[in-house]
Motif scaffolding. Structure first.
Motif, PDB file in Angstrom:
ATOM      1  N   GLN A  97       0.825  -1.208   0.000  1.00  0.00           N
ATOM      2  CA  GLN A  97       0.000   0.000   0.000  1.00  0.00           C
ATOM      3  C   GLN A  97       0.859   1.258   0.000  1.00  0.00           C
ATOM      4  OE1 GLN A  97      -2.488   0.560   3.499  1.00  0.00           O
ATOM      5  NE2 GLN A  97      -4.024   1.647   2.299  1.00  0.00           N
ATOM      6  N   LYS A  98       1.941   1.248   0.766  1.00  0.00           N
ATOM      7  CA  LYS A  98       2.824   2.414   0.827  1.00  0.00           C
ATOM      8  C   LYS A  98       3.472   2.699  -0.524  1.00  0.00           C
ATOM      9  CE  LYS A  98       4.026   2.041   5.731  1.00  0.00           C
ATOM     10  NZ  LYS A  98       5.114   1.772   6.711  1.00  0.00           N
ATOM     11  N   HIS A  99       3.791   1.646  -1.266  1.00  0.00           N
ATOM     12  CA  HIS A  99       4.491   1.818  -2.538  1.00  0.00           C
ATOM     13  C   HIS A  99       3.555   1.916  -3.733  1.00  0.00           C
ATOM     14  CE1 HIS A  99       8.251   1.312  -0.511  1.00  0.00           C
ATOM     15  NE2 HIS A  99       7.996   0.078  -0.158  1.00  0.00           N
ATOM     16  N   GLY A 100       2.270   1.770  -3.507  1.00  0.00           N
ATOM     17  CA  GLY A 100       1.339   1.795  -4.620  1.00  0.00           C
ATOM     18  C   GLY A 100       1.367   0.517  -5.443  1.00  0.00           C
ATOM     19  N   TRP A 101       1.810  -0.578  -4.829  1.00  0.00           N
ATOM     20  CA  TRP A 101       1.828  -1.878  -5.495  1.00  0.00           C
ATOM     21  C   TRP A 101       0.535  -2.634  -5.162  1.00  0.00           C
ATOM     22  CZ3 TRP A 101       7.265  -4.575  -4.850  1.00  0.00           C
ATOM     23  CH2 TRP A 101       8.255  -3.719  -5.320  1.00  0.00           C
ATOM     24  N   SER A 102       0.092  -3.476  -6.074  1.00  0.00           N
ATOM     25  CA  SER A 102      -1.059  -4.328  -5.776  1.00  0.00           C
ATOM     26  C   SER A 102      -0.604  -5.474  -4.870  1.00  0.00           C
ATOM     27  CB  SER A 102      -1.658  -4.882  -7.068  1.00  0.00           C
ATOM     28  OG  SER A 102      -0.687  -5.594  -7.809  1.00  0.00           O
ATOM     29  N   PHE A 103      -1.474  -5.848  -3.957  1.00  0.00           N
ATOM     30  CA  PHE A 103      -1.212  -6.963  -3.054  1.00  0.00           C
ATOM     31  C   PHE A 103      -1.963  -8.164  -3.604  1.00  0.00           C
ATOM     32  CE2 PHE A 103      -2.437  -9.354   0.907  1.00  0.00           C
ATOM     33  CZ  PHE A 103      -1.157  -9.801   1.224  1.00  0.00           C
ATOM     34  N   ARG A 104      -1.237  -9.128  -4.117  1.00  0.00           N
ATOM     35  CA  ARG A 104      -1.817 -10.304  -4.760  1.00  0.00           C
ATOM     36  C   ARG A 104      -1.446 -11.531  -3.922  1.00  0.00           C
ATOM     37  NH1 ARG A 104      -2.756  -8.869 -10.391  1.00  0.00           N
ATOM     38  NH2 ARG A 104      -2.178  -6.669 -10.664  1.00  0.00           N
ATOM     39  N   TYR A 105      -2.429 -12.047  -3.223  1.00  0.00           N
ATOM     40  CA  TYR A 105      -2.160 -13.070  -2.212  1.00  0.00           C
ATOM     41  C   TYR A 105      -3.135 -14.224  -2.361  1.00  0.00           C
ATOM     42  CZ  TYR A 105      -1.475 -14.959   2.578  1.00  0.00           C
ATOM     43  OH  TYR A 105      -1.212 -15.756   3.659  1.00  0.00           O
ATOM     44  N   ALA A 106      -2.601 -15.437  -2.410  1.00  0.00           N
ATOM     45  CA  ALA A 106      -3.404 -16.656  -2.394  1.00  0.00           C
ATOM     46  C   ALA A 106      -2.961 -17.498  -1.212  1.00  0.00           C
ATOM     47  CB  ALA A 106      -3.232 -17.439  -3.693  1.00  0.00           C
ATOM     48  N   CYS A 107      -3.887 -17.937  -0.401  1.00  0.00           N
ATOM     49  CA  CYS A 107      -3.577 -18.779   0.753  1.00  0.00           C
ATOM     50  C   CYS A 107      -4.367 -20.070   0.618  1.00  0.00           C
ATOM     51  CB  CYS A 107      -3.928 -18.056   2.054  1.00  0.00           C
ATOM     52  SG  CYS A 107      -3.249 -18.853   3.528  1.00  0.00           S
ATOM     53  N   ARG A 129     -12.541 -15.229  12.874  1.00  0.00           N
ATOM     54  CA  ARG A 129     -13.398 -14.547  11.899  1.00  0.00           C
ATOM     55  C   ARG A 129     -12.774 -13.244  11.441  1.00  0.00           C
ATOM     56  NH1 ARG A 129     -19.392 -14.583  14.460  1.00  0.00           N
ATOM     57  NH2 ARG A 129     -18.186 -14.080  16.324  1.00  0.00           N
ATOM     58  N   ALA A 130     -12.067 -12.570  12.348  1.00  0.00           N
ATOM     59  CA  ALA A 130     -11.404 -11.312  11.977  1.00  0.00           C
ATOM     60  C   ALA A 130     -10.382 -11.547  10.874  1.00  0.00           C
ATOM     61  CB  ALA A 130     -10.729 -10.689  13.202  1.00  0.00           C
ATOM     62  N   LEU A 131      -9.670 -12.664  10.922  1.00  0.00           N
ATOM     63  CA  LEU A 131      -8.672 -12.957   9.898  1.00  0.00           C
ATOM     64  C   LEU A 131      -9.326 -13.290   8.562  1.00  0.00           C
ATOM     65  CD1 LEU A 131      -6.104 -14.983  12.021  1.00  0.00           C
ATOM     66  CD2 LEU A 131      -5.805 -12.701  11.059  1.00  0.00           C
ATOM     67  N   PHE A 132     -10.433 -14.026   8.586  1.00  0.00           N
ATOM     68  CA  PHE A 132     -11.158 -14.282   7.340  1.00  0.00           C
ATOM     69  C   PHE A 132     -11.688 -12.979   6.743  1.00  0.00           C
ATOM     70  CE2 PHE A 132     -11.116 -18.754   8.520  1.00  0.00           C
ATOM     71  CZ  PHE A 132     -11.127 -19.400   7.287  1.00  0.00           C
ATOM     72  N   THR A 133     -12.159 -12.086   7.598  1.00  0.00           N
ATOM     73  CA  THR A 133     -12.646 -10.793   7.124  1.00  0.00           C
ATOM     74  C   THR A 133     -11.509  -9.984   6.505  1.00  0.00           C
ATOM     75  OG1 THR A 133     -14.389 -10.761   8.805  1.00  0.00           O
ATOM     76  CG2 THR A 133     -13.771  -8.645   7.825  1.00  0.00           C
ATOM     77  N   ARG A 134     -10.351  -9.981   7.165  1.00  0.00           N
ATOM     78  CA  ARG A 134      -9.199  -9.236   6.634  1.00  0.00           C
ATOM     79  C   ARG A 134      -8.748  -9.825   5.306  1.00  0.00           C
ATOM     80  NH1 ARG A 134      -5.199  -8.624  11.129  1.00  0.00           N
ATOM     81  NH2 ARG A 134      -6.871  -7.228  11.809  1.00  0.00           N
ATOM     82  N   ALA A 135      -8.722 -11.153   5.218  1.00  0.00           N
ATOM     83  CA  ALA A 135      -8.332 -11.793   3.967  1.00  0.00           C
ATOM     84  C   ALA A 135      -9.285 -11.409   2.837  1.00  0.00           C
ATOM     85  CB  ALA A 135      -8.305 -13.315   4.145  1.00  0.00           C
ATOM     86  N   ALA A 136     -10.563 -11.379   3.121  1.00  0.00           N
ATOM     87  CA  ALA A 136     -11.536 -10.996   2.101  1.00  0.00           C
ATOM     88  C   ALA A 136     -11.358  -9.544   1.683  1.00  0.00           C
ATOM     89  CB  ALA A 136     -12.955 -11.223   2.628  1.00  0.00           C
ATOM     90  N   ALA A 137     -11.105  -8.667   2.652  1.00  0.00           N
ATOM     91  CA  ALA A 137     -10.910  -7.249   2.345  1.00  0.00           C
ATOM     92  C   ALA A 137      -9.686  -7.026   1.472  1.00  0.00           C
ATOM     93  CB  ALA A 137     -10.786  -6.453   3.645  1.00  0.00           C
ATOM     94  N   LEU A 138      -8.699  -7.885   1.601  1.00  0.00           N
ATOM     95  CA  LEU A 138      -7.463  -7.770   0.817  1.00  0.00           C
ATOM     96  C   LEU A 138      -7.546  -8.499  -0.527  1.00  0.00           C
ATOM     97  CD1 LEU A 138      -4.875  -8.253   3.693  1.00  0.00           C
ATOM     98  CD2 LEU A 138      -5.206  -6.158   2.355  1.00  0.00           C
ATOM     99  N   GLY A 139      -8.709  -9.093  -0.811  1.00  0.00           N
ATOM    100  CA  GLY A 139      -8.888  -9.783  -2.082  1.00  0.00           C
ATOM    101  C   GLY A 139      -8.133 -11.090  -2.183  1.00  0.00           C
ATOM    102  N   THR A 140      -7.928 -11.753  -1.070  1.00  0.00           N
ATOM    103  CA  THR A 140      -7.140 -12.984  -1.032  1.00  0.00           C
ATOM    104  C   THR A 140      -7.881 -14.144  -1.685  1.00  0.00           C
ATOM    105  OG1 THR A 140      -6.188 -12.245   1.071  1.00  0.00           O
ATOM    106  CG2 THR A 140      -5.926 -14.566   0.521  1.00  0.00           C
ATOM    107  N   LEU A 141      -7.162 -14.909  -2.507  1.00  0.00           N
ATOM    108  CA  LEU A 141      -7.697 -16.177  -2.992  1.00  0.00           C
ATOM    109  C   LEU A 141      -7.553 -17.190  -1.869  1.00  0.00           C
ATOM    110  CD1 LEU A 141      -8.691 -18.200  -5.152  1.00  0.00           C
ATOM    111  CD2 LEU A 141      -6.300 -18.457  -5.868  1.00  0.00           C
ATOM    112  N   VAL A 142      -8.662 -17.710  -1.381  1.00  0.00           N
ATOM    113  CA  VAL A 142      -8.664 -18.610  -0.225  1.00  0.00           C
ATOM    114  C   VAL A 142      -9.230 -19.964  -0.622  1.00  0.00           C
ATOM    115  CG1 VAL A 142      -9.512 -18.985   2.120  1.00  0.00           C
ATOM    116  CG2 VAL A 142      -8.982 -16.663   1.341  1.00  0.00           C
TER     117      VAL A 142
END
Length: 324
Positions: A187-197, A207-220
């Motif tokens: 976010q600081k560098h203006g890069w996209s965060f592309r994360y698959a877990c 539940r907070a972690l699942f919510t955070r993962a969803a907010a970050l667009g994580t492939l779960v």
């Protein structure tokens, strides 16, 4: 502080077969030199600090050398060379310094044209691995600075893990926070965060972690989703994720495996995803042509039973390194 551990080639021992073309890793591994031709470079990260901060069971600092010993007798099927680049050791609780040292070493390996595979160590290695890759693609500005490159690289992170490791690093940085730290840096560098877990345990993540993962667009994909019937579909999901990336960083937390296959980790999985199902996911990443860096984390020899976890980790390194 952090310290470089000298390369110990005495770790590489095993049987020597008399037949032609019967080499094993211990016969072909070479110590890394400054002018080495591009190949696969194994670099250890002797760190327990992140696990200790996360209130986990320590011992993963002994993982890199245990993994080398498990790799040594495996059959050699490569064309390009493999090098031992030694270890970076985290001294006491100096995690941030050790992560920066490892990142700098990785940047140098990438610059020299090698494919680094980091042998952990706790999963705090992930932030250091990503930092090394980020520095490689942004040499004019380290990841500690606010500036961003004109054309941000699309780096995809594929994490095989029972845990998201997205806990808030504002409280304490540990083995449970690396991907949240990476997201903050992106976010600081203006890069996209592309994360698959892949292999996430719902029982082990709030539940907070699942919510955070969803907010970050994580492939779960949860552990219970990855079975033989759905594996082909999940591999296609991973391939679609890969298609949207220019470069890949693969990180494998060995606690993604069932406890029977990987007892030597800080938090053994009650269910997990079997090695037979993990391997096709690793192959999809390896064969993409986009893999730039990989690491394996959480091997704890103190907790291992009959070397099962070390053997599983060695097989994964062997699979990752295949080039023929």
């Amino acid at each position: 502080m952090a310290a470089d551990t000298p390369i110990d080639m005495a770790l590489w021992q095993g049987r020597t077969d008399p037949e032609p073309d019967s080499d094993r890793w211990h016969q072909r591994i070479e110590p890394l030199t400054n002018n080495a031709a591009p190949g696969c470079a194994l670099l250890g990260f002797e760190s327990d600090a992140g696990v200790a901060r996360n209130q986990g069971r320590t011992g993963a600092a002994e993982g890199p050398n245990a993994l080398r010993r498990a790799l040594a007798p495996l059959a050699w099927h490569r064309i390009a060379p493999v090098y031992d680049a030694g270890n970076v050791r985290c001294v006491d609780d100096a995690l941030e310094a050790a992560q920066q040292t490892l990142a700098d070493r990785l940047t140098s390996l990438l610059t020299a044209g090698h494919l680094p595979i980091v042998l952990g160590g706790g999963h705090e290695v992930a932030y250091a691995s990503w930092l090394g890759l980020a520095q490689f693609f942004m040499p004019e500005a380290s990841a500690s600075k606010e500036s961003a490159p004109e054309a941000p690289p699309r780096i995809g992170i594929i994490n095989l893990d029972a845990h998201f490791d997205l806990r808030d690093p504002a409280h304490i940085r540990s083995s449970g926070t690396p991907f949240a730290q990476i997201a903050d840096q992106c976010q600081k560098h203006g890069w996209s965060f592309r994360y698959a877990c892949l292999g996430v345990s719902r029982a082990a993540n709030t539940r907070a972690l699942f919510t955070r993962a969803a907010a970050l667009g994580t492939l779960v994909r949860e552990d219970r989703e990855i079975d033989a019937l759905r594996l082909d579909s999940i591999v296609r999901d991973v391939q679609r994720f890969i298609a949207r990336c220019d470069h890949l960083y693969l990180t494998i937390d060995l606690d993604v495996l069932p406890a029977a296959e990987a007892p030597g980790v800080s938090a053994p999985a009650a269910r997990g995803v079997s090695l037979a199902l993990i391997e096709p996911l690793v192959e999809a990443v390896r064969d993409s042509g986009k893999l730039r860096l990989a690491d394996l984390a959480e091997l704890n020899p103190r907790l291992d039973i009959d070397g099962r976890t070390a053997r599983a980790a060695a097989r994964l390194v062997h699979l990752l390194s295949l080039d023929s």
